[in-house]
Design a protein around this motif. Structure first.
Motif, PDB file in Angstrom:
ATOM      1  N   LEU A   1       1.007  -1.253  -0.085  1.00 56.64           N
ATOM      2  CA  LEU A   1       0.023   0.137  -0.054  1.00 56.64           C
ATOM      3  C   LEU A   1       0.845   1.046  -0.003  1.00 56.64           C
ATOM      4  O   LEU A   1       0.461   2.209  -0.860  1.00 56.64           O
ATOM      5  N   VAL A   2       1.944   1.207   0.855  1.00 56.08           N
ATOM      6  CA  VAL A   2       2.958   2.457   0.673  1.00 56.08           C
ATOM      7  C   VAL A   2       3.331   2.611  -0.613  1.00 56.08           C
ATOM      8  O   VAL A   2       3.537   3.576  -1.120  1.00 56.08           O
TER       9      VAL A   2
ATOM     10  N   GLU B   1       1.096   4.022  -3.107  1.00 55.53           N
ATOM     11  CA  GLU B   1       0.788   5.552  -2.624  1.00 55.53           C
ATOM     12  C   GLU B   1       1.928   6.413  -2.937  1.00 55.53           C
ATOM     13  O   GLU B   1       1.795   7.555  -3.321  1.00 55.53           O
ATOM     14  N   SER B   2       3.124   5.580  -3.291  1.00 58.61           N
ATOM     15  CA  SER B   2       4.280   6.692  -3.988  1.00 58.61           C
ATOM     16  C   SER B   2       3.916   6.947  -5.590  1.00 58.61           C
ATOM     17  O   SER B   2       3.039   6.301  -5.919  1.00 58.61           O
ATOM     18  N   ASP B   3       4.896   7.581  -5.828  1.00 58.77           N
ATOM     19  CA  ASP B   3       4.759   7.736  -7.505  1.00 58.77           C
ATOM     20  C   ASP B   3       5.136   6.828  -8.351  1.00 58.77           C
ATOM     21  O   ASP B   3       5.351   6.923  -9.673  1.00 58.77           O
TER      22      ASP B   3
ATOM     23  N   LYS C   1       6.534   5.497   6.848  1.00 57.62           N
ATOM     24  CA  LYS C   1       5.042   5.655   6.224  1.00 57.62           C
ATOM     25  C   LYS C   1       4.366   4.489   6.756  1.00 57.62           C
ATOM     26  O   LYS C   1       3.047   4.569   7.182  1.00 57.62           O
TER      27      LYS C   1
END
Length: 116
Positions: free
Chosen positions: A36-37, A40-42, A54
């Motif tokens: 999930l992290v 969420e990153s690009d 995070k």
């Protein structure tokens, strides 16, 4: 029709064998949190320290779980000098194989239920 079902079952069995490590890797809650992290990153990559921060995990824990995700073909890594960046990649990973397997199972279920 029975031959087609048998072929689909064999393909599903083969798909499970090919995706076993990936399913094991993504079945862990901590690794799901890391995924999930990463989502969420690009998607250009994120370092272990950022993931740890995070996800509220320790760096050694993140490194351990990233190694499992990397070995299973779920996560990729690129080096820039001495820095490692982890990311989810469509190329050279198991995501497509997992999606194909799930789609085959779903199509088989729909086919069987239409026969009832």
């Amino acid at each position: 029709m029975a031959k087609e079902c048998d072929e689909n079952l064999l393909e599903i069995v083969h798909g499970f064998q090919k995706c076993r490590n990936a399913f094991t890797a993504i079945g862990d809650e901590t690794r799901q949190l890391i995924l999930l992290v990463l989502l969420e990153s690009d998607l250009s990559g994120i370092r272990v320290g950022e993931i740890a921060e995070k996800a509220h995990l320790t760096r050694p824990s993140v490194s351990h779980h990233l190694q499992i995700l990397k070995e299973s073909g779920i996560v990729a890594m690129r080096k820039e000098g001495t820095k490692n960046y982890y990311y989810l990649s469509v190329d050279g990973t198991q995501w497509k194989e997992i999606a194909d397997l799930i789609n085959l199972i779903y199509a088989s279920i729909r086919h069987i239920s239409s026969q009832l």
